[in-house]
Design a protein around this motif. Structure first.
Motif, PDB file in Angstrom:
ATOM      1  N   ARG A 107     136.414 -34.385 -52.246  1.00 52.37           N
ATOM      2  CA  ARG A 107     136.253 -34.966 -50.915  1.00 52.37           C
ATOM      3  C   ARG A 107     137.544 -35.605 -50.413  1.00 52.37           C
ATOM      4  NH1 ARG A 107     132.216 -37.671 -52.282  1.00 52.37           N
ATOM      5  NH2 ARG A 107     133.162 -39.733 -52.593  1.00 52.37           N
ATOM      6  N   ARG A 108     138.283 -36.222 -51.307  1.00 49.48           N
ATOM      7  CA  ARG A 108     139.502 -36.934 -50.890  1.00 49.48           C
ATOM      8  C   ARG A 108     140.746 -36.047 -50.913  1.00 49.48           C
ATOM      9  NH1 ARG A 108     139.008 -43.033 -53.592  1.00 49.48           N
ATOM     10  NH2 ARG A 108     137.004 -43.577 -52.638  1.00 49.48           N
ATOM     11  N   ASN A 127     145.472 -40.081 -45.295  1.00 52.63           N
ATOM     12  CA  ASN A 127     144.170 -39.404 -45.287  1.00 52.63           C
ATOM     13  C   ASN A 127     143.240 -40.011 -46.334  1.00 52.63           C
ATOM     14  OD1 ASN A 127     145.182 -37.744 -43.324  1.00 52.63           O
ATOM     15  ND2 ASN A 127     145.396 -35.949 -44.620  1.00 52.63           N
ATOM     16  N   TRP A 128     143.814 -40.324 -47.500  1.00 52.04           N
ATOM     17  CA  TRP A 128     143.034 -40.904 -48.597  1.00 52.04           C
ATOM     18  C   TRP A 128     142.376 -42.204 -48.139  1.00 52.04           C
ATOM     19  CZ3 TRP A 128     142.496 -39.286 -53.824  1.00 52.04           C
ATOM     20  CH2 TRP A 128     141.957 -40.242 -54.693  1.00 52.04           C
ATOM     21  N   ILE A 131     139.590 -41.569 -45.570  1.00 52.38           N
ATOM     22  CA  ILE A 131     138.370 -41.056 -46.211  1.00 52.38           C
ATOM     23  C   ILE A 131     137.649 -42.184 -46.943  1.00 52.38           C
ATOM     24  CG2 ILE A 131     137.492 -39.483 -47.991  1.00 52.38           C
ATOM     25  CD1 ILE A 131     139.830 -37.602 -47.239  1.00 52.38           C
ATOM     26  N   LYS A 132     138.397 -43.074 -47.578  1.00 55.64           N
ATOM     27  CA  LYS A 132     137.787 -44.215 -48.252  1.00 55.64           C
ATOM     28  C   LYS A 132     137.044 -45.095 -47.252  1.00 55.64           C
ATOM     29  CE  LYS A 132     139.984 -46.593 -51.373  1.00 55.64           C
ATOM     30  NZ  LYS A 132     141.064 -47.338 -52.079  1.00 55.64           N
ATOM     31  N   GLN A 134     135.684 -44.094 -44.469  1.00 56.40           N
ATOM     32  CA  GLN A 134     134.475 -43.346 -44.104  1.00 56.40           C
ATOM     33  C   GLN A 134     133.401 -43.503 -45.188  1.00 56.40           C
ATOM     34  OE1 GLN A 134     135.688 -39.300 -43.463  1.00 56.40           O
ATOM     35  NE2 GLN A 134     136.911 -39.779 -41.634  1.00 56.40           N
ATOM     36  N   GLU A 135     133.823 -43.445 -46.427  1.00 54.95           N
ATOM     37  CA  GLU A 135     132.871 -43.590 -47.535  1.00 54.95           C
ATOM     38  C   GLU A 135     132.228 -44.970 -47.528  1.00 54.95           C
ATOM     39  OE1 GLU A 135     135.235 -40.593 -50.642  1.00 54.95           O
ATOM     40  OE2 GLU A 135     135.309 -42.766 -50.904  1.00 54.95           O
TER      41      GLU A 135
END
Length: 282
Positions: A107-108, A127-128, A131-132, A134-135
């Motif tokens: 996912r990441r 991006n990492w 995404i974190k 979003q999680e």
């Protein structure tokens, strides 16, 4: 006769992993298990996990691959131990742990497993973090929570200081150049000296100022792209190695360190440093 239609047992691709899981299960067996292992809980083995992680780092630093392999095995055993405890509580097992981290890595890393974009390491980092976020939102965590909220309090102080500073830097709370960082270190040294000059001395204030100094030094290390934890570990190793040579010098003379003066030990210390320097240059 055996049933000719029965399917042959499928062989595992990782037989030693399965063996390790079965060994762990046996160690925790209520009747035939190990008395010590049966008494352990999640919280009781945390110190061992931390210790094993440091021993991995030490083995890597020493460069002996056999030791690295051995220490990684000890660290893996810690994960297997937690997995067994989770399985007993019907919370998770080793397979679930592997699935969670596999899903997270895929996912990441959309630039690897999805879009296959050719992007820079800086963009990967951005991006990492996105995404974190979003999680965390999907988990229902407060989007307005502090940027420091997910930094573990139990992390080693040097590492946590680095993480705190790095998190603050990501939102712009950081000096862009190293000059002001050095000035801050010197300022904190002066404040320690000021506290030492006070009468009567306030030990709590001295501790506070020393803490500020350490925090500033970690920030300097970060700006110089130096890991403070690693740097201090190497400094500890270097100091210990030199001191052992001082001990050996006086042992050869059948002299106890307690019977020597500071100036005598300092003299041998300087000799050891000089010999190390000459050895490095040769």
């Amino acid at each position: 006769m055996s049933d000719s239609t029965s399917k042959p047992q499928q062989q595992s691709d990782y037989p030693q992993v399965e063996r390790l899981l079965k060994i762990m299960q046996k160690l925790r067996d209520p009747e035939q298990g190990c008395p010590w292992d049966k008494q352990q809980s999640f919280s009781s083995i945390v110190p061992y996990t931390i210790e094993e992680a440091y021993e991995v780092a030490d083995a890597i630093e020493n460069g002996n691959m056999q030791d690295v392999q051995d220490e990684l095995g000890d660290l893996l055993f810690q994960v297997v131990f937690y997995a067994q405890l989770g399985k007993e509580q019907e919370a998770f097992d080793f397979e679930a742990i592997a699935k969670v981290i596999s899903d997270k890595l895929v996912r990441r890393h959309p630039h690897v497993f999805a879009t296959q974009q050719n992007i820079s390491s800086e963009q990967v980092s951005l991006n990492w973090e996105a995404i974190k976020r979003q999680e965390r939102a999907q988990k229902g965590e407060d989007a307005q929570a502090s940027v420091l909220a997910n930094i573990p309090v139990s992390m080693s102080p040097l590492m946590r200081a680095h993480k705190i500073q790095k998190a603050c830097a990501k939102v712009g709370f950081d000096w862009p150049e190293v000059g002001p960082v050095l000035d801050k270190v010197q300022e904190e040294v002066s404040e320690v000296m000021e506290e030492l000059e006070q009468e009567p001395k306030n030990q709590q204030r001295i501790e506070e100022e020393v803490g500020d100094l350490l925090f500033a030094v970690v920030n300097l290390a970060r700006h110089l792209d130096v890991n403070a934890e690693t740097a201090l570990r190497k400094a500890n190793k270097k100091f210990a190695g030199r001191f052992e040579k001082v001990e050996q010098h006086f042992a050869k003379q059948n002299t106890k360190l307690s019977d020597t003066t500071l100036s005598q030990m300092e003299s041998i210390w300087l000799q050891v440093k000089r010999l190390e320097s000459e050895s490095t240059q040769s």
